[in-house]
Design a protein around this motif. Structure first.
Motif, short mmCIF file in Angstrom:
data_model
loop_
_atom_site.label_atom_id
_atom_site.label_comp_id
_atom_site.label_asym_id
_atom_site.label_seq_id
_atom_site.Cartn_x
_atom_site.Cartn_y
_atom_site.Cartn_z
N ILE A 1 26.35 21.24 34.75
CA ILE A 1 25.23 22.50 34.71
C ILE A 1 24.96 22.61 35.92
O ILE A 1 24.85 23.74 36.82
N ASP B 1 28.89 25.12 36.00
CA ASP B 1 30.09 25.15 35.26
C ASP B 1 29.94 25.76 33.81
O ASP B 1 28.93 25.12 33.08
N PRO B 2 30.45 27.11 33.48
CA PRO B 2 30.07 27.64 32.37
C PRO B 2 30.70 26.68 30.79
O PRO B 2 29.90 26.63 29.86
N LYS B 3 31.53 25.69 31.18
CA LYS B 3 32.06 25.01 29.85
C LYS B 3 31.08 23.89 29.92
O LYS B 3 30.97 23.56 28.78
N MET C 1 27.84 24.15 30.53
CA MET C 1 26.89 24.78 29.72
C MET C 1 27.16 25.18 28.27
O MET C 1 25.95 24.75 27.46
N LEU C 2 28.20 25.43 27.97
CA LEU C 2 28.74 25.65 26.60
C LEU C 2 28.69 24.17 25.82
O LEU C 2 28.23 24.01 24.65
N SER D 1 23.76 31.96 29.90
CA SER D 1 24.54 31.81 31.21
C SER D 1 25.92 31.43 30.96
O SER D 1 26.68 32.01 32.06
N SER D 2 26.46 30.85 30.00
CA SER D 2 27.79 30.37 30.05
C SER D 2 28.42 31.78 29.50
O SER D 2 29.61 32.13 30.34
N SER D 3 28.09 32.60 28.69
CA SER D 3 28.54 33.87 28.40
C SER D 3 28.59 34.88 29.54
O SER D 3 29.65 35.60 29.70
N ARG E 1 29.16 34.15 32.40
CA ARG E 1 30.36 33.90 33.33
C ARG E 1 31.71 33.93 32.71
O ARG E 1 32.70 33.27 33.19
N GLU F 1 32.49 32.98 29.38
CA GLU F 1 33.02 31.90 28.53
C GLU F 1 32.69 32.71 26.97
O GLU F 1 31.76 32.94 26.47
N ALA G 1 31.21 30.70 24.32
CA ALA G 1 29.59 30.98 24.47
C ALA G 1 28.88 32.17 23.71
O ALA G 1 28.15 32.36 23.11
#
Length: 842
Positions: free
Chosen positions: A414, A418-420, A422-423, A447-449, A451, A453, A456
């Motif tokens: 995080i 890195d969006p993954k 975060m997810l 935040s992940s969405s 980006r 993902e 997410a």
């Protein structure tokens, strides 16, 4: 369009009821569905009533718009003179066009009409042969029967045997069994004499009819062997062809071994599997193992981590086909991971973490996944989040330590945005603490969405729908629809469950557009979900459209079972006609597409030389064919093998010759096999020398009457093939040169060859070529029986005689302690290494 179609339908229906009217106007530019209805109306109306003239006119008009069903009946009308002046040439030409387009009934009808007109012109017969051979190539049993009858009538024994063999082997046509058996017994009809395969077909006759007529063709000594083996085997309900082969091989061998065998001893001995070191399957497996090892060594030397990972994944398909386990692939993955391949790290992580009852394995797997995360592979965070489900069986202390390690890794990711990661942490917190950390979870998912993902976005919509304020629901649906439009299956499923329960909101065309963006695995899951969803809504036709749409999906066994169950439920609510129309509308040429996909997969798999060799094993090119479908589908494999054999006759020529020389195979062509083996043997391949010598030996109809065979056996023996050395030893036995025979058998016996031991023991037992030595004979019989327990009666017989000897007590008691048969077979393969290492060397 609707008004025009209704007018057309009313005219057709009204006209069908007016028996006095001969001419009905059929509209132009009809759609495919309108053409089908028009065709059925004519077929069920004037044609069925015998008004062929009216039917012909209407069929012709519908056919002119591209309808093949109508065109077929126009051709039939010309052939039969129904409703039009008979014109066989015109009818045949139309049938030929339809056959070339793949119209199902056209090929068969074309063949029948050509044969019916064959008396008028030789050209018709030539055309009939061409069409009927094509039909046979496509698996039409009636075509095979017709060709067998034709070639029998005109005395073409080679082709008569070929089509009879096809009928017997591929189509289980029992009337062809006697023809095939007689050909193998006599070595006529363009085939080689092969007692073992003759017995296979005679056995079939014994089950179904009297085989005495077939046995009359056999030589007296062959008839004795056949009767003995069939008597032994008739008690078995389903004898294997390989058992019959082994029985026959040793029954023939007794003619040139000095051993005096009782029937019971023969029965035991014949059940054994002889050394198959020259066998194409064994040779190919060993080559693939050695090739894998060489390629692995090269990649390690070049420090090619990606190449090692790809080699490991590619070699999984060889597990249990070539290798006895998956350890070869696992070891290669570990090496690739050590060299920095995150793909290998994640693969190993999955492998170790799949054992959810073993904390040590989980820790090992987690360490691989963490290393992938450190190497900035975002997929690692998704893997970590999935691990949480496997902690239930762990003690609190172990669970806490593993969770802490996972959470620390997420925080590192995080921090690197890195969006993954975060997810992953959001999912981890959802599973661990539920709603306690809802604000942090939403923050991570947003935040992940943002980006990109999609997973997410789905999780965020889930929270907005069920755990947040009602004002967020509208936004949640827009998020789900946006993700579904990008092919995200979970978003589509949730969207349908919440907003499309009656299946009216989103038209199928729109859903299909969405699914074009989905991954293959998601597309299959989506199709199954949609079948279920539309079925439960009572929309059976639309549900079946999703069944039809899924026909090219790569489903696993569980998904395939689920699809089959749903399909059965849906079809109960539809008529056969509705199902056919729906399938045609969704996938107009489904059979052709499936064939094309299978063909593309096969061609893709054989682009590399190793892929071809694996295909030869996987598709059974050295085994007996069970159906004609496989023969047709796998032609590209044979074509590729022929191509490589032309470039490298020594190596690939051996395998091509092995395919041609399999008598049960539809590719059987002994002349082609001889030519191929000759080219390979001339370049030094000892296995081709051995196969060629065996063919010459059979052609001479004696084990020791062919100078060509003897010379080839001698050359193969010089290159170290034990079976060739055994043959040289048998030659010396036949000539009465017992001391020379003893010298020849010594080396393979020392190498553990049980058949050399058997022959050598016989010489010591009888004192031929050496002093009589029962003790030495007993030792050899014992060693041979350890490799093949079926040789136990030989050992037991001499042990009984030895027990009467005064020296027996001093020598101690002999006991049989068998070795592992698999190990014995592996040991007998050792002499292959020399030849294959030469092929593989730099």
């Amino acid at each position: 369009m609707k008004i025009r179609f209704l007018v057309f339908l009313i005219v057709c229906l009204f006209s069908a009821g007016c028996s006095g009217e001969k001419e009905i106007q059929i509209g132009e530019n009809l759609s495919a569905e309108e053409q089908k209805i028009a065709f059925r109306t004519v077929l069920e109306g004037p044609y069925k009533d015998g008004d062929y003239q009216t039917a012909f006119v209407r069929f012709e008009k519908i056919a002119a718009q591209g309808n093949d069903d109508a065109a077929f009946f126009v051709a039939l009308s010309y052939n039969k003179g129904r409703g039009v002046k008979k014109d066989a040439d015109k009818g045949l030409q139309m049938l030929k066009v339809l056959a070339e387009k793949g119209y199902p009934a056209a090929s068969d009808m074309l063949a029948r009409e050509l044969k019916a007109n064959a008396g008028k012109s030789g050209g018709y017969m030539a055309e009939w042969l061409k069409v009927t051979r094509a039909n046979a190539d496509n698996g039409d049993r009636r075509a095979w029967e017709a060709l067998a009858d034709y070639y029998q009538k005109y005395g073409d024994t080679k082709n008569y045997f070929y089509y009879s063999l096809g009928l017997a082997r591929l189509f289980k046509f029992s009337k062809a069994d006697p023809v095939v058996a007689q050909a193998f017994l006599s070595g006529s009809s363009g085939t080689e004499k092969d007692l073992a395969e003759a017995i296979y077909w005679i056995y079939n006759q014994q089950k179904l009819l009297n085989a005495s007529e077939t046995l009359n063709v056999a030589a007296p000594e062959d008839r004795k062997i056949i009767n003995f083996i069939i008597t032994q085997k008739l008690a078995e309900e389903t004898p294997r062809s390989e058992d019959l082969k082994s029985l026959t091989g040793l029954a023939v061998a007794q003619n040139h071994l000095v051993l005096e065998l009782t029937p019971q001893e023969i029965h035991f001995a014949m059940s054994a599997t002889a050394s198959r070191q020259h066998d194409a399957i064994a040779l190919l497996k060993l080559f693939l193992r050695l090739n894998f090892q060489k390629k692995r060594q090269d990649l390690v030397r070049e420090k090619d981590a990606k190449g090692l990972y790809e080699l490991a994944i590619e070699s999984y398909q060889l597990s249990f086909v070539v290798f006895d386990s998956k350890e070869h692939a696992h070891e290669t993955l570990r090496t690739a991971a050590e060299m920095g391949s995150t793909d290998a790290m994640l693969e190993l992580g999955d492998m170790y973490c799949s054992n959810k009852n073993d904390p040590d394995a989980i820790r090992t797997g987690l360490s691989y996944i963490k290393n992938a995360a450190i190497a900035k592979d975002g997929r690692a965070y998704t893997k970590m989040a999935e691990l949480f489900d496997g902690f239930a069986n762990f003690s609190p202390a172990i669970r806490e330590s593993v969770e802490r390690a996972i959470q620390d890794s997420f925080e590192v990711g995080i921090a690197a945005k890195d969006p993954k990661a975060m997810l992953g942490l959001a999912r981890f917190l959802i599973k661990k603490s539920g709603d306690e950390n809802l604000d942090r979870i939403i923050e991570l998912l947003e935040s992940s969405s943002n980006r990109g993902e999609l997973e997410a976005s789905y999780e965020l919509a889930n929270i907005y729908l069920f755990k947040s304020q009602p004002s967020k629901r509208k936004y949640a649906f827009s998020v789900l629809e946006e993700s579904a439009a990008k092919g995200h299956f979970a978003s589509l499923a949730l969207l349908f469950k919440e907003t499309n329960k009656d299946c009216s909101k989103y038209p199928p065309e729109k859903i299909k557009e969405w699914l074009k963006n989905a991954a293959k695995s998601d597309r299959g899951k989506a199709h199954i979900f949609l079948m279920q969803h539309y079925f439960e809504a009572g929309k059976y036709k639309d549900a079946y459209r999703w069944v039809a749409a899924s026909f090219l999906d790569d489903l696993n066994d569980s998904q395939q079972a689920q699809k089959s169950e749903l399909n059965a439920k849906i079809c109960k609510n539809l008529s056969s006609a509705e199902i056919q129309i729906l399938m045609t509308e969704e996938v107009a040429n489904s059979d052709e597409l499936l064939k094309a996909k299978k063909l593309a997969d096969i061609k893709n798999s054989i682009k590399t030389e190793i892929g071809l060799l694996v295909a030869l094993l996987r598709y059974g090119f050295f085994e007996n064919y069970g159906d004609f479908k496989s023969h047709v589908e796998y032609r590209p494999v044979l074509a590729r093998l022929q191509e490589l054999a032309a470039k490298d006759p020594e190596f690939y020529g051996f395998f091509l010759g092995a395919v041609y020389s399999r008598s049960f195979s539809t590719y059987y062509d002994i002349d082609a096999a001889i030519k191929t083996f000759q080219a390979s043997a001339a370049r030094g391949n000892p296995y081709s020398m051995l196969r060629l010598a065996q063919i010459y030996q059979r052609r001479a109809k004696t084990l020791f009457g062919s100078a060509e065979a003897d010379a080839l056996f001698a050359d193969a023996a010089k290159k170290g093939l034990e079976e060739a050395k055994l043959q040289l030893g048998y030659q010396q036995l036949k000539k009465g040169n017992f001391s020379q025979a003893l010298a020849v058998f010594l080396e393979p016996a020392r190498n553990g060859n049980p058949w050399a031991m058997l022959a050598l023991a016989g010489l010591y037992e009888k004192g031929l070529g050496t002093d009589k030595d029962l003790y030495q004979a007993l030792v050899l019989y014992q060693q041979a029986a350890k490799s093949y327990l079926a040789l136990y009666p030989f050992y037991e017989r001499v042990r009984a005689e030895w027990a009467k000897n005064p020296q027996a007590e001093a020598s101690g008691e002999f006991t049989l302690d068998p070795v592992d048969p698999a190990q014995a077979a592996a040991d007998s393969m050792a002499s292959l290494d020399t030849f294959l290492q030469e092929i593989l060397k730099d």
